[in-house]
Scaffold this motif. Structure first.
Motif, PDB file in Angstrom:
ATOM      1  N   THR A   1       3.602  -3.465  10.292  1.00 18.21           N
ATOM      2  CA  THR A   1       2.573  -2.810  10.216  1.00 18.21           C
ATOM      3  C   THR A   1       2.305  -3.043   7.932  1.00 18.21           C
ATOM      4  OG1 THR A   1       1.466  -3.050  12.043  1.00 18.21           O
ATOM      5  CG2 THR A   1      -0.008  -2.622  10.668  1.00 18.21           C
ATOM      6  N   PHE A   2       2.966  -1.552   8.196  1.00 21.86           N
ATOM      7  CA  PHE A   2       3.063  -0.646   7.247  1.00 21.86           C
ATOM      8  C   PHE A   2       3.761  -1.713   6.289  1.00 21.86           C
ATOM      9  CE2 PHE A   2       5.038   1.520   3.702  1.00 21.86           C
ATOM     10  CZ  PHE A   2       3.765   2.575   3.726  1.00 21.86           C
ATOM     11  N   ASP A   3       4.517  -2.831   6.130  1.00 22.71           N
ATOM     12  CA  ASP A   3       5.429  -3.308   5.701  1.00 22.71           C
ATOM     13  C   ASP A   3       3.947  -4.129   4.881  1.00 22.71           C
ATOM     14  OD1 ASP A   3       7.333  -1.309   5.268  1.00 22.71           O
ATOM     15  OD2 ASP A   3       8.406  -2.639   6.549  1.00 22.71           O
ATOM     16  N   LEU A   4       4.259  -4.858   5.963  1.00 23.16           N
ATOM     17  CA  LEU A   4       2.586  -5.755   5.783  1.00 23.16           C
ATOM     18  C   LEU A   4       1.962  -5.926   4.662  1.00 23.16           C
ATOM     19  CD1 LEU A   4       3.171  -7.681   9.705  1.00 23.16           C
ATOM     20  CD2 LEU A   4       3.789  -8.718   7.246  1.00 23.16           C
TER      21      LEU A   4
ATOM     22  N   VAL B   1      -3.860 -10.200  -1.330  1.00 23.17           N
ATOM     23  CA  VAL B   1      -4.136 -10.593  -0.091  1.00 23.17           C
ATOM     24  C   VAL B   1      -3.235 -10.075   1.087  1.00 23.17           C
ATOM     25  CG1 VAL B   1      -4.632 -12.698   1.524  1.00 23.17           C
ATOM     26  CG2 VAL B   1      -5.247 -12.975  -0.914  1.00 23.17           C
ATOM     27  N   ASN B   2      -3.061  -9.479   1.308  1.00 25.86           N
ATOM     28  CA  ASN B   2      -1.909  -9.058   2.614  1.00 25.86           C
ATOM     29  C   ASN B   2      -1.907  -9.781   3.938  1.00 25.86           C
ATOM     30  OD1 ASN B   2      -3.000  -6.836   4.053  1.00 25.86           O
ATOM     31  ND2 ASN B   2      -2.389  -6.038   2.102  1.00 25.86           N
ATOM     32  N   PHE B   3      -1.586  -9.603   5.140  1.00 24.35           N
ATOM     33  CA  PHE B   3      -1.123  -9.914   5.863  1.00 24.35           C
ATOM     34  C   PHE B   3      -3.017  -8.859   7.185  1.00 24.35           C
ATOM     35  CE2 PHE B   3      -0.682  -9.847  11.337  1.00 24.35           C
ATOM     36  CZ  PHE B   3      -0.049 -11.623  10.801  1.00 24.35           C
ATOM     37  N   THR B   4      -3.345  -8.318   6.341  1.00 27.46           N
ATOM     38  CA  THR B   4      -4.391  -6.964   7.016  1.00 27.46           C
ATOM     39  C   THR B   4      -5.560  -7.092   6.052  1.00 27.46           C
ATOM     40  OG1 THR B   4      -3.616  -5.187   5.553  1.00 27.46           O
ATOM     41  CG2 THR B   4      -2.397  -5.526   7.616  1.00 27.46           C
TER      42      THR B   4
ATOM     43  N   PRO C   1      -7.497 -16.492   8.680  1.00 27.70           N
ATOM     44  CA  PRO C   1      -6.622 -16.192   9.460  1.00 27.70           C
ATOM     45  C   PRO C   1      -5.085 -17.131   8.599  1.00 27.70           C
ATOM     46  CG  PRO C   1      -7.252 -15.851  11.458  1.00 27.70           C
ATOM     47  CD  PRO C   1      -8.146 -16.958  10.314  1.00 27.70           C
ATOM     48  N   VAL C   2      -5.206 -18.491   8.103  1.00 27.38           N
ATOM     49  CA  VAL C   2      -3.336 -18.761   7.894  1.00 27.38           C
ATOM     50  C   VAL C   2      -3.943 -17.888   6.587  1.00 27.38           C
ATOM     51  CG1 VAL C   2      -4.665 -20.783   9.263  1.00 27.38           C
ATOM     52  CG2 VAL C   2      -5.374 -20.262   6.946  1.00 27.38           C
ATOM     53  N   ILE C   3      -4.772 -17.474   5.847  1.00 28.01           N
ATOM     54  CA  ILE C   3      -4.143 -17.738   4.818  1.00 28.01           C
ATOM     55  C   ILE C   3      -4.095 -16.244   4.664  1.00 28.01           C
ATOM     56  CG2 ILE C   3      -4.816 -16.851   2.331  1.00 28.01           C
ATOM     57  CD1 ILE C   3      -5.738 -19.791   2.946  1.00 28.01           C
ATOM     58  N   ASN C   4      -4.049 -15.554   5.497  1.00 26.47           N
ATOM     59  CA  ASN C   4      -3.165 -14.112   5.571  1.00 26.47           C
ATOM     60  C   ASN C   4      -2.026 -14.070   5.864  1.00 26.47           C
ATOM     61  OD1 ASN C   4      -6.380 -13.374   7.298  1.00 26.47           O
ATOM     62  ND2 ASN C   4      -5.313 -11.986   5.939  1.00 26.47           N
ATOM     63  N   ALA C   5      -1.878 -15.381   6.937  1.00 27.50           N
ATOM     64  CA  ALA C   5      -0.015 -15.693   7.886  1.00 27.50           C
ATOM     65  C   ALA C   5       1.048 -16.185   6.109  1.00 27.50           C
ATOM     66  CB  ALA C   5      -0.033 -16.618   8.674  1.00 27.50           C
ATOM     67  N   VAL C   6      -0.045 -16.513   5.212  1.00 32.18           N
ATOM     68  CA  VAL C   6       0.407 -17.452   3.956  1.00 32.18           C
ATOM     69  C   VAL C   6       1.305 -16.421   3.187  1.00 32.18           C
ATOM     70  CG1 VAL C   6       0.167 -18.767   2.472  1.00 32.18           C
ATOM     71  CG2 VAL C   6      -0.116 -19.502   4.177  1.00 32.18           C
TER      72      VAL C   6
END
Length: 709
Positions: free
Chosen positions: A209-212, A617-620, A631-636
């Motif tokens: 989670t930290f890395d993302l 932009v990051n996963f969180t 959410p799709v943009i977070n995943a990208v």
């Protein structure tokens, strides 16, 4: 013997007669007591996990909260909006308390007396106490342990006299209320802590989670909004809507009934006749004001604003008052003139050039009603006054009397600001020399003050202002009521409400949906009664007129939807929109995939859109700038290869095609303990939000308040 034989012969008949009489007596008694039993059975304000909360219990708790709110706000009464908010807050609190108690009993969770004492007297004082204004230092705005101790000392006052007893009792009642709040909050903290700690955070999850969260991407994207595609290009059948509804019924739970109402409003405004009557009175007021030696008596007779016997600077006057005052002579009168919904008259009583404001320091000593105490207080005030006259600092003396007085500092004051203390105080303050102490006696107190500064002299005026508002007369109100009563009594009013109202010139708001627990119709104050009537109305099409202070509402019940699962008819349009967007996404994606497009620029042309970009932009990331929750943009941002076109993909707002053009690592260093605590805190917050709803669903909550309130 003959009589006895007659009784024997008629025995069966007498038994029947007596039996019927006894049955009537018993049934009558049953019906009498039964009405109480039925009443008790129906008196269910709400039910939590099978426990019935009566209207009396609910009302008592509302009263407690209202009294608490009055005490912390210093208000003697609460407006309707605050009362309605308290009513809803009490319901939520009582439901939460009972759901929590049930779980706490099963789990063996308790809050001991020692814990309560620690939250009051210990190092970690309860957050509730730290937020209450009783225990906050007014100078710093920070929690004061001294203020808390003083409050508790009042509660524990030994053998209070009769005058003190009322205050002690009030404080005790308040403290019991606060203590219960502390206990409930602590119990809830324990329960949520238990829940959150049952969900572990392992090393891998924490590190991942930290890395993302540290991988920040800059993304180019093209979006084709669903709004740009006609709804007619896709088809959604009734069967598809029904299948979606049946699959997701839990999402359409309705805790309270919904009522649909058509209504219009009629404002009670003054008639031409009302204006004419007040205008005539204004001419009488003019004649009396012209000849009056003391304008205060005339102002008191005719105006809704009392006479203020002070000079006011130009900034305190309205534009029309100022224009008049600047050019008028003493005793000149302006008006009567209609301004809005009132008639105005001004008389120039006096004018001067003097300071607009004075800067005051002040101290007051209450006088006593006890015999023989006046001379003692007078001597005490004399000694204070003389010490200042002899050179002692006013601020030092004030602080010695009251350490929290800030040297007796009052600040800047105008004549109108000092008027509540009386005309004597106004005259003394504005005539006193700067730096000289002044002593005056006012009702209930003796005051010593000192003028520290004065503003430069300005033009000031003393006006007698008569404001005569034009209000709807009883005759005007009755005419409107008669008009509306005739309207609601029309034979076909139930069937043709909207048509008849429109023909009569009323603007109908048709078929509006309201929850049974909504506070009002839109923003109409006091209209809760309309919703309460409508939701309890068994006759669909019923029409009624409601009398508010300056407004009338005429409403018709169009439909009442009971609590439970929302009927498909009420959510079909919402489902249809979701399914339409889903099919639009499928169609857009299929059309694009057939074109074998390679570059994001070509996608932009094919999608009749443009290439845009977003950074950091990051996963969180919860809310992406310009896009919101996607959410799709977070995943990208975290998983798409660099400089590679990804898509087309279905999103919330439309179909996306993306490309990550840069990805950078954050500079924060990983701390295993802090990261796990952060995730645990997030879990606790999420569980706190979700636990109550889950408990309500599992244990059952039945809200019947709309039947009574």
């Amino acid at each position: 013997m003959a009589t006895l034989q007659n009784i024997r012969n008629k025995g069966p008949l007498l038994v029947i007669v007596i039996g019927v009489a006894l049955l009537a007596f018993v049934l009558g008694d049953l019906f009498s007591s039964g009405s109480l039993l039925v009443g008790k059975a129906r008196d269910r304000a709400f039910v939590v996990n099978g426990e019935v909360i009566t209207t009396q219990e609910y009302s008592n708790k509302i009263t407690e909260f209202e009294e608490f709110q009055k005490m912390i706000s210093g208000q003697s009464s609460l407006d309707e909006n605050i009362s309605l908010q308290i009513r809803e807050a009490v319901y939520q609190q009582m439901v939460r308390d009972r759901l929590l108690k049930d779980q706490a009993d099963d789990l063996g969770l308790v809050v001991t007396k020692e814990e309560i004492n620690d939250l009051v007297y210990g190092q970690s004082v309860s957050p509730i106490l730290q937020q209450l204004p009783f225990f906050v230092d007014p100078q710093t705005g920070i929690f004061s342990r001294t203020a808390l101790v003083e409050f508790l000392n009042v509660i524990n006052t030994p053998n209070p006299n009769p005058q003190e007893q009322a205050l002690v009792d009030q404080y005790k009642s308040l403290w019991l209320f606060i203590e219960n709040m502390i206990k409930t909050q602590r119990l809830e903290e324990k329960y949520i802590s238990l829940l959150s700690n049952s969900v572990i955070v392992n090393d891998l999850e924490a590190k991942r989670t930290f890395d993302l969260s540290q991988q920040n991407a800059e993304i180019e994207y093209v979006m084709k909004s669903y709004f740009t595609v006609p709804d007619s290009s896709v088809t959604v059948t009734d069967k598809e809507i029904r299948d979606f509804y049946n699959k997701n019924k839990k999402s359409f739970k309705l805790e309270a009934p919904i009522v649909k109402i058509s209504y219009f409003t009629k404002e009670i405004v003054p008639s031409d006749e009302d204006f004419a009557a007040i205008e005539q009175q204004s001419h009488t007021a003019f004649e009396q004001l012209q000849s009056a030696v003391n304008p205060a008596t005339v102002v008191a007779d005719y105006s809704d604003i009392p006479y203020r016997d002070v000079f006011m600077g130009e900034r305190l006057l309205t534009p029309s008052q100022l224009d008049f005052a600047r050019t008028a002579n003493i005793s000149d009168i302006y008006g009567p003139v209609r301004e809005g919904d009132s008639f105005q008259l001004y008389k120039l009583v006096d004018k001067t050039v003097a300071p607009d404001s004075v800067y005051l320091s002040m101290m007051a000593v209450p006088t006593s009603t006890m015999v023989g105490q006046d001379s003692v207080i007078t001597q005490f005030v004399d000694s204070i006054y003389n010490s200042i006259k002899n050179g002692e600092s006013f601020a030092n003396v004030a602080n010695s009397l009251n350490p929290g007085s800030n040297g007796g500092d009052v600040g800047w004051a105008r004549e109108i600001d000092l008027l509540p203390f009386g005309k004597e105080m106004v005259d003394a303050a504005f005539n006193a020399p700067v730096g000289e102490p002044v002593r005056i006696s006012l009702p209930g107190q003796q005051v010593i003050f000192q003028v520290e500064q004065k503003t430069k002299p300005v033009n000031k005026f003393k006006l007698a202002v008569i404001n005569m508002p034009v209000l709807p007369s009883e005759k005007t109100s009755n005419n409107i009521d008669n008009e509306l009563n005739q309207f609601v009594s029309k034979e076909d009013i139930k069937q043709n409400f909207n048509q008849l109202a429109t023909e009569a010139g009323y603007m109908v708001i048709p078929n509006m949906s309201f929850s049974a627990n909504d506070f009002s119709l839109g923003q109409i104050s006091g209209s809760r009664q309309v919703i309460s009537w409508a939701v309890n109305q068994k006759e669909i099409g019923a029409v009624r007129k409601f009398d508010l202070t300056n407004l009338r509402i005429v409403a018709r019940v169009d439909e009442v939807i009971p609590s439970g699962t929302t009927p498909i008819s009420e959510v079909a349009d919402i489902i249809r929109t979701q399914l339409i967007n889903k099919k639009k996404a499928d169609k857009i994606i299929a059309d694009l995939e057939q074109q074998n497009i390679a570059s994001i620029e070509d996608y932009a042309e094919a999608m009749n859109s443009r290439v845009d970009s977003v950074r950091f932009v990051n996963f969180t990331t919860q809310n992406i700038v310009g896009l919101g929750y996607e959410p799709v943009i977070n995943a990208v941002s975290s998983f798409a290869p660099l400089n590679t076109v990804v898509g087309p993909m279905e999103g919330n707002m439309g179909v996306f095609v993306t490309k990550v053009i840069d990805r950078s690592e954050g500079s924060a260093e990983y701390n295993d303990k802090e990261q796990k605590e952060s995730l645990l805190n997030n879990n606790a917050y999420r569980l706190q939000m979700q636990a109550l709803e889950t408990l309500k669903s599992k244990l059952g909550v039945e809200d019947n308040r709309y039947r009574f309130f």
